[in-house]
Scaffold this active site. Sequence first.
Site, PDB file in Angstrom:
ATOM      1  N   GLY A  92      -9.066   3.655   7.028  1.00 18.26           N
ATOM      2  CA  GLY A  92      -8.788   5.075   7.192  1.00 18.26           C
ATOM      3  C   GLY A  92      -7.326   5.414   7.421  1.00 18.26           C
ATOM      4  N   PHE A  93      -6.607   4.526   8.083  1.00 16.40           N
ATOM      5  CA  PHE A  93      -5.226   4.847   8.438  1.00 16.40           C
ATOM      6  C   PHE A  93      -4.333   3.614   8.344  1.00 16.40           C
ATOM      7  CE2 PHE A  93      -8.045   7.788  10.535  1.00 16.40           C
ATOM      8  CZ  PHE A  93      -7.460   9.016  10.240  1.00 16.40           C
ATOM      9  N   GLY A  94      -3.076   3.845   7.968  1.00 16.39           N
ATOM     10  CA  GLY A  94      -2.075   2.782   8.009  1.00 16.39           C
ATOM     11  C   GLY A  94      -1.539   2.623   9.418  1.00 16.39           C
ATOM     12  N   ASP A 144      -6.442  -6.542   4.409  1.00 20.33           N
ATOM     13  CA  ASP A 144      -5.823  -5.214   4.371  1.00 20.33           C
ATOM     14  C   ASP A 144      -5.882  -4.604   5.763  1.00 20.33           C
ATOM     15  OD1 ASP A 144      -4.959  -2.659   3.782  1.00 20.33           O
ATOM     16  OD2 ASP A 144      -6.695  -2.130   2.532  1.00 20.33           O
ATOM     17  N   MET A 174     -12.135   4.005  -0.588  1.00 20.00           N
ATOM     18  CA  MET A 174     -12.813   4.222   0.703  1.00 20.00           C
ATOM     19  C   MET A 174     -13.545   5.551   0.571  1.00 20.00           C
ATOM     20  SD  MET A 174      -9.700   2.858   3.074  1.00 20.00           S
ATOM     21  CE  MET A 174      -8.570   3.055   1.706  1.00 20.00           C
ATOM     22  N   SER A 223       0.842  -1.195   0.000  1.00 19.10           N
ATOM     23  CA  SER A 223       0.000   0.000   0.000  1.00 19.10           C
ATOM     24  C   SER A 223       0.874   1.240   0.000  1.00 19.10           C
ATOM     25  CB  SER A 223      -0.894   0.012   1.239  1.00 19.10           C
ATOM     26  OG  SER A 223      -1.447   1.312   1.389  1.00 19.10           O
ATOM     27  N   ASP A 252      -4.805   3.509  -2.032  1.00 19.68           N
ATOM     28  CA  ASP A 252      -5.909   3.822  -1.119  1.00 19.68           C
ATOM     29  C   ASP A 252      -6.476   5.207  -1.413  1.00 19.68           C
ATOM     30  OD1 ASP A 252      -6.077   1.530   0.698  1.00 19.68           O
ATOM     31  OD2 ASP A 252      -4.041   2.085   1.282  1.00 19.68           O
ATOM     32  N   HIS A 303      -1.147  -1.345  -4.247  1.00 16.03           N
ATOM     33  CA  HIS A 303      -2.432  -1.045  -3.600  1.00 16.03           C
ATOM     34  C   HIS A 303      -2.536   0.462  -3.396  1.00 16.03           C
ATOM     35  CE1 HIS A 303      -5.910  -2.120  -1.063  1.00 16.03           C
ATOM     36  NE2 HIS A 303      -5.514  -1.162  -0.241  1.00 16.03           N
ATOM     37  N   HIS A 310      -8.237   0.757  -4.037  1.00 23.60           N
ATOM     38  CA  HIS A 310      -9.154   0.530  -2.912  1.00 23.60           C
ATOM     39  C   HIS A 310      -9.859   1.843  -2.624  1.00 23.60           C
ATOM     40  CE1 HIS A 310      -9.498  -0.447   1.706  1.00 23.60           C
ATOM     41  NE2 HIS A 310     -10.680  -0.414   1.109  1.00 23.60           N
ATOM     42  N   MET A 315      -9.216   7.899  -0.359  1.00 21.51           N
ATOM     43  CA  MET A 315     -10.075   8.238   0.791  1.00 21.51           C
ATOM     44  C   MET A 315     -10.646   9.633   0.590  1.00 21.51           C
ATOM     45  SD  MET A 315      -7.758   6.986   3.987  1.00 21.51           S
ATOM     46  CE  MET A 315      -6.693   5.541   3.897  1.00 21.51           C
ATOM     47  N   MET A 368     -11.533  -6.182   5.434  1.00 17.55           N
ATOM     48  CA  MET A 368     -10.665  -5.248   6.170  1.00 17.55           C
ATOM     49  C   MET A 368     -10.289  -5.866   7.514  1.00 17.55           C
ATOM     50  SD  MET A 368      -9.992  -2.636   4.291  1.00 17.55           S
ATOM     51  CE  MET A 368      -9.096  -1.739   5.566  1.00 17.55           C
TER      52      MET A 368
HETATM   53  C1  DX5 Z   1      -6.211   1.425   5.615  1.00 19.93           C
HETATM   54  C2  DX5 Z   1      -5.795   1.134   4.195  1.00 19.93           C
HETATM   55  C3  DX5 Z   1      -4.664   0.195   4.122  1.00 19.93           C
HETATM   56  C4  DX5 Z   1      -3.401   0.665   4.809  1.00 19.93           C
HETATM   57  C5  DX5 Z   1      -2.702  -0.522   5.375  1.00 19.93           C
HETATM   58  O1  DX5 Z   1      -7.486   1.956   5.656  1.00 19.93           O
HETATM   59  O2  DX5 Z   1      -6.861   0.591   3.439  1.00 19.93           O
HETATM   60  O3  DX5 Z   1      -4.394  -0.200   2.785  1.00 19.93           O
HETATM   61  O4  DX5 Z   1      -2.517   1.335   3.949  1.00 19.93           O
HETATM   62  O5  DX5 Z   1      -1.602  -0.105   6.090  1.00 19.93           O
HETATM   63  P1  DX5 Z   1      -0.819  -1.087   7.090  1.00 19.93           P
HETATM   64  O6  DX5 Z   1      -0.330  -2.246   6.294  1.00 19.93           O
HETATM   65  O7  DX5 Z   1       0.284  -0.220   7.602  1.00 19.93           O
HETATM   66  O8  DX5 Z   1      -1.800  -1.494   8.150  1.00 19.93           O
HETATM   67 ZN    ZN Z   2      -6.397  -0.355   1.498  1.00 17.87          ZN
END
Ligand code: DX5
Ligand code: ZN
Length: 228
Positions: free
Chosen positions: A146-148, A179, A72, A14, A39, A37, A70, A41, A141
């Site tokens: 929303g966040f990594g 994910d 969101m 990602s 993301d 990937h 992806h 948002m 999920m």
């Molecule tokens: C979160 C994203 C993920 C995120 C995963 O909402 O959809 O794709 O980037 O990050 P990690 O692998 O750090 O949990």
């Molecule tokens: Zn994602």
Amino acid sequence: MQPDEEPGVRINPSILAADFVNMQAELARIDAADFVHVDVMDNHFVPNLTFGPQMVERIQATSPVPLDVHLMIDDPERWAPGYAELGAASVTFHVEASADPVALARRLRAIGARAGVAVKPGTPVEPLFEHLDEFDQVLVMTVEPGFGGQSFMPETMPKLSALAAEARRRGSAVWLQVDGGISAATIERAAEAGADTFVAGSAVFGADDPDAAITALRALAAHHHAPR
Ligand code: DX5
Ligand code: ZN
């Protein structure tokens, strides 16, 4: 190791965890990936904001690896087809946000993309069973989107097992993606539960050698993945 050397599992880094201002160089660090990937948002469906079609079009033009988008976002009916049209290999939207997931998946496939549907940790997967053939990928999920950098939620694993069993029963080739919080410490559990497609943000871009991290994750996943 090249992507095709571990058949049956895919590692999709990602870019949420990448350096946004050096995206071209960041993409070049993950050429062992199966998909990138991406993301998207909108600060409505999730409380965070990334980028939209203009940025993804540039990533598509720059990336040596196909895109796994992806979304969101609210109102995927309005936006998702555009990502397929710009050339993304796979476009996944959230079932919670879609007015008609089957109709949207059909539109994505008609444009030539793989059609994916995503579920948040609290959303059941059983309602998808009767439509499983309409999708190329189901994304379960494993964190709240929303966040990594969040912690993997093991309580989501029964949904994967149920999807894998249903896919087996139907002889379906649907990919089962996870994910959120996927790392060397968690990928085996997800693979054992039935996942075959793994998103990893911080575990890849936080590594000194992202390509080596991808290869290590792929080997772990392949070792623990039970073919259908
Ligand atoms: C979160 C994203 C993920 C995120 C995963 O909402 O959809 O794709 O980037 O990050 P990690 O692998 O750090 O949990
Ligand atoms: Zn994602």
